[in-house]
Design a protein around this motif. Structure first.
Motif, short mmCIF file in Angstrom:
data_model
loop_
_atom_site.label_atom_id
_atom_site.label_comp_id
_atom_site.label_asym_id
_atom_site.label_seq_id
_atom_site.Cartn_x
_atom_site.Cartn_y
_atom_site.Cartn_z
N THR A 22 0.81 -1.21 0.00
CA THR A 22 0.00 0.00 0.00
C THR A 22 0.85 1.26 0.00
O THR A 22 1.97 1.29 0.51
N PHE A 24 -0.22 5.40 1.03
CA PHE A 24 -1.23 6.38 1.40
C PHE A 24 -0.57 7.75 1.51
O PHE A 24 0.45 7.90 2.19
N TYR A 44 -4.96 6.90 -2.06
CA TYR A 44 -4.61 5.57 -1.56
C TYR A 44 -4.57 4.56 -2.69
O TYR A 44 -5.39 4.61 -3.62
N ALA A 291 -11.33 2.14 2.76
CA ALA A 291 -10.10 1.86 2.02
C ALA A 291 -10.24 0.59 1.20
O ALA A 291 -9.56 0.41 0.19
#
Length: 347
Positions: A22, A24, A44, A291
């Motif tokens: 990930t 962000f 994101y 998310a």
């Protein structure tokens, strides 16, 4: 310890579909005047390399809302193809998001356009080294856990760093331009990440200038339901103080809630120097950030105060993650209790 190699895709330790990587980037535009609404911005991307897809969300909001479509902007796409050849340092997704590493784990250029009425671009420049929450040399709470022979390493303590830096750029939202120039916090994670949020947690930060910021991750117990004050112990975090980073070794937060959102919050943390920090935050926006389909983030952009500096004003986000399955259990139990009480009352 985070190295330049951590800016790239990591080799999955499992062939499971839930291995994830990930990025962000969260920033904001403070209100130009005390009465003007601030704008919270979140970008994101969650890659699932074994499945070949990316979840990506972009949210922009300046209000108190309960549904994502009530905010200023919400774009959530959950089955984007990972661009080939795969390169986490330089990628462009089909939703209009592009991320380019200029210096590994230090400088990124981020841009997004929906091709219609939203254009966003900024450069993020780190103000500190990446803070590895699994490295006992950086994180005193991890060091204490590692020293405990009964402690077993888990996925939550691997493959994650947080970092405070400066965001500079511009947002154009439905024809109105907003300059972005703020200090905020990004993060990067890799490892197995289930579709269902397995535990509740608070991830927050408060930025007063490039010289002072606090980031913390706290335990979260929502089992008492909405509108109920909560307290949680700090699990990881740091203080950025004039270019030096000091790990947090103890502390708690106390939250007054409106529904599940943080209406007001106090944190008291002690860093490795033995210095205690008292902050108070007040929610200025709210947004239910999903998310992914298996998690809800009750996100609030907060305006912060410092007890040791009455004139200081800061900004930063409070992200509180709860699994939808937990919420359905909670509300189902409440509905059953109400129905039972109604039957008893009828008799």
């Amino acid at each position: 310890m985070i190295t330049d190699a951590d800016a790239d895709f990591h080799e999955p330790t499992s062939d499971g579909q839930t291995w994830a990587e990930t990025n962000f980037f969260g920033c904001y535009v403070p209100g130009a005047t005390p009465d003007a609404a601030p704008i919270n911005i979140g970008v994101y991307a969650l890659f699932r390399p074994n499945a070949g897809v990316v979840i990506s969300t972009v949210h922009i909001n300046s209000r108190f809302v309960d549904q994502p479509w009530q905010g200023d902007f919400w774009d959530a796409q959950h089955h984007l193809a990972i661009p080939e050849p795969r390169n986490l340092r330089d990628y462009t997704l089909a939703n209009g998001l592009s991320v380019k590493t200029i210096e590994p784990n230090r400088v990124w250029d981020v841009a997004y356009s929906n091709g219609r009425n939203v254009d966003l671009h900024f450069r993020y420049t780190a103000l500190m080294p990446a803070y590895d929450i699994s490295d006992p040399a950086q994180d005193p709470i991890t060091a204490a856990q590692q020293a405990d022979t009964s402690f077993a390493w888990g996925a939550a303590y691997k493959g994650h760093f947080d970092q405070t830096g400066r965001f500079e750029g511009e947002l154009t939202l439905r024809g109105q331009k907003h300059a972005i120039d703020c200090v905020s916090t990004m993060d990067h994670s890799w490892g197995l990440r289930d579709e269902h949020q397995g535990h509740n947690m608070t991830w927050l930060h408060a930025h007063f200038s490039k010289d002072f910021a606090i980031h913390g991750i706290f335990d979260l117990d929502h089992s008492a339901g909405p509108d109920t004050p909560t307290e949680g112990a700090v699990t990881h975090g740091y203080v950025l103080d004039h270019g030096e980073v000091y790990g947090i070794r103890a502390g708690r937060n106390r939250v007054i809630r409106q529904g599940f959102y943080a209406k007001a919050l106090e944190i008291e943390v002690e860093d490795v120097r033995g210095k205690t920090h008292h902050l108070t935050g007040f929610g200025r926006t709210s947004f239910p950030w999903q998310a992914g389909p298996g998690t809800v983030g009750y996100n609030v952009l907060a305006e912060w105060r410092r007890r040791d500096d009455a004139d200081a004003r800061g900004w930063g986000e409070i992200q509180e993650f709860v699994g939808p399955q937990f919420l359905t259990d909670l509300y189902s139990a409440r509905a059953a209790a109400a129905a039972s009480a109604a039957v008893d009352g009828a008799h």
